[in-house]
Design a protein around this motif. Structure first.
Motif, mmCIF file in Angstrom:
data_model
loop_
_atom_site.group_PDB
_atom_site.id
_atom_site.type_symbol
_atom_site.label_atom_id
_atom_site.label_comp_id
_atom_site.label_asym_id
_atom_site.label_seq_id
_atom_site.Cartn_x
_atom_site.Cartn_y
_atom_site.Cartn_z
ATOM 1 N N ASP A 69 0.832 -1.201 0.000
ATOM 2 C CA ASP A 69 0.000 0.000 0.000
ATOM 3 C C ASP A 69 0.867 1.251 0.000
ATOM 4 O OD1 ASP A 69 -2.879 1.196 0.597
ATOM 5 O OD2 ASP A 69 -1.500 2.181 1.986
ATOM 6 N N ARG B 108 1.073 4.166 -2.846
ATOM 7 C CA ARG B 108 0.804 5.573 -2.497
ATOM 8 C C ARG B 108 1.963 6.467 -2.937
ATOM 9 N NH1 ARG B 108 -3.346 6.560 1.364
ATOM 10 N NH2 ARG B 108 -4.294 4.599 2.042
ATOM 11 N N ILE C 142 -7.573 8.342 -4.907
ATOM 12 C CA ILE C 142 -7.760 7.236 -3.964
ATOM 13 C C ILE C 142 -9.202 7.195 -3.478
ATOM 14 C CG2 ILE C 142 -7.064 6.300 -1.721
ATOM 15 C CD1 ILE C 142 -4.272 7.462 -2.234
ATOM 16 N N THR D 167 -8.408 2.309 -3.669
ATOM 17 C CA THR D 167 -7.067 1.937 -3.234
ATOM 18 C C THR D 167 -6.038 2.640 -4.112
ATOM 19 O OG1 THR D 167 -6.858 0.037 -4.731
ATOM 20 C CG2 THR D 167 -7.880 -0.357 -2.557
#
Length: 360
Positions: A3, A7, A25, A30
């Motif tokens: 994750d 990001r 997002i 996600t």
């Protein structure tokens, strides 16, 4: 870990800033899904897809932060500052080094002139010390003058420095010992990648973090059109308390503070004045925040809305709310149209939630 990699890849992709990253997002759920959607959205906006940052680059940056003994704070997760998360342009990621538990306490920002008078520095140091005795954390920008005095006054009780460069970069150079002390006994936050030397354009971004994570901002000596007044304006725009320490009308360094008081800022002479002014924010800091994303309407695409939004835009910045009103389209459809133009490199975002088209 996956994750965080996604990001970081999204955030470091050219043309994707904090607002766009957050909206992507929110729309796709996600970071991985947002990354996959970027090329198509850019094409729909009439441009070429940006070059998405590679996984190797993201993993190298993550490893460097870990080697420095720092950690990541992701928007909406863990210890990310709750008041800061309310800002539309809150940093999607922050790098932190020091005592993370300071983020759980209510904070007050103290900012002011770099070339501050000795009396003003003494006042800032004493005010920071007294606020610390009331369990308040002092936030500042680790600059010369007032910022340094505020950090010194609150070092034993809790202080957070928000810096304009990378987490491992010392600026100004004479603050090296002070920054090392903050790593050990306070907390240092950075939005920029490690190794980034601060540039003039970075300081307004730093200032929004200072203002955004604090219940209120106290200005101690500030000339007109100074960076401290920018921080005060950002605090006001975020709905936080703006406070100022009055000074002699004969001292140019006091003109900014005196003007703030004339414009309605709370006059501060002691820590008690500050505590009274920020009392309404105490419960907001410690209660669970309402996620910004929950307040967003679904960002659904609409080809008719996209054409209308583009037609309404021009080279002069206009508020997004005005685009929504004039278009008559749902807020979510307008936001998606702006997102597509942004990813296509055709949209310019300005302060105050305003947007314009980039020149062809």
């Amino acid at each position: 870990m996956e994750d965080l990699v996604d990001r970081l890849r999204l955030l470091r992709t050219p043309g994707i800033g904090p607002v766009t990253c957050r909206q992507l997002i929110a729309r796709f759920g996600t970071p991985a899904a947002a990354l996959a959607a970027v090329p198509d959205l850019a094409r729909r906006g009439g441009g070429r897809a940006p070059t998405i940052r590679s996984r190797d680059d993201a993993e190298r940056e993550i490893a460097r932060v870990e080697k420095l003994g720092a950690t990541w704070l992701a928007l909406g997760q863990g210890l990310y500052p709750r008041l800061l998360a309310e800002l539309e342009d809150a940093p999607p990621l922050l790098v932190a080094k020091g005592k993370l538990n300071l983020l759980d306490r209510q904070a007050v920002a103290i900012v002011g002139a770099r070339n501050a008078s000795a009396a003003a520095c003494r006042f800032a140091r004493g005010l920071a010390h007294d606020l610390g005795q009331h369990d308040l954390v002092v936030v500042s920008g680790l600059a010369r003058g007032i910022d340094s005095a505020a950090h010194d006054g609150a070092l034993e009780t809790g202080t957070i420095a928000v810096i304009a460069g990378g987490i491992d970069v010392v600026y100004p150079p004479e603050n090296e010992e002070r920054q090392e002390a903050l790593y050990e006994r306070g907390l240092v936050l950075a939005e920029m990648p490690p190794g980034t030397e601060p540039r003039a354009r970075h300081f307004p971004y730093r200032n929004r973090i200072i203002a955004g994570m604090a219940s209120g901002t106290v200005v101690v000596e500030a000339a007109p059109r100074s960076g401290s007044l920018i921080t005060a304006r950002l605090a006001a725009e975020a709905g936080r308390e703006v406070m100022a320490v009055p000074g002699s009308p004969l001292d140019p360094r006091a003109q900014g503070c005196n003007q703030l008081i004339r414009d309605g800022a709370t006059l501060v002479q002691s820590a008690e004045d500050v505590i009274e002014a920020i009392r309404p924010f105490a419960s907001q800091v410690r209660s669970a925040p309402v996620p910004f994303e929950a307040a967003l309407e679904a960002l659904n695409g609409d080809s008719d809305a996209s054409a209308l939004v583009e037609e309404l835009l021009g080279p002069s910045p206009v508020p997004v709310d005005e685009i929504i009103r004039l278009s008559g389209a749902p807020s979510g459809a307008v936001q998606m149209a702006l997102l597509e133009l942004d990813l296509a490199g055709r949209l310019e975002r300005h302060a105050g939630g305003r947007v314009s088209l980039r020149p062809a």
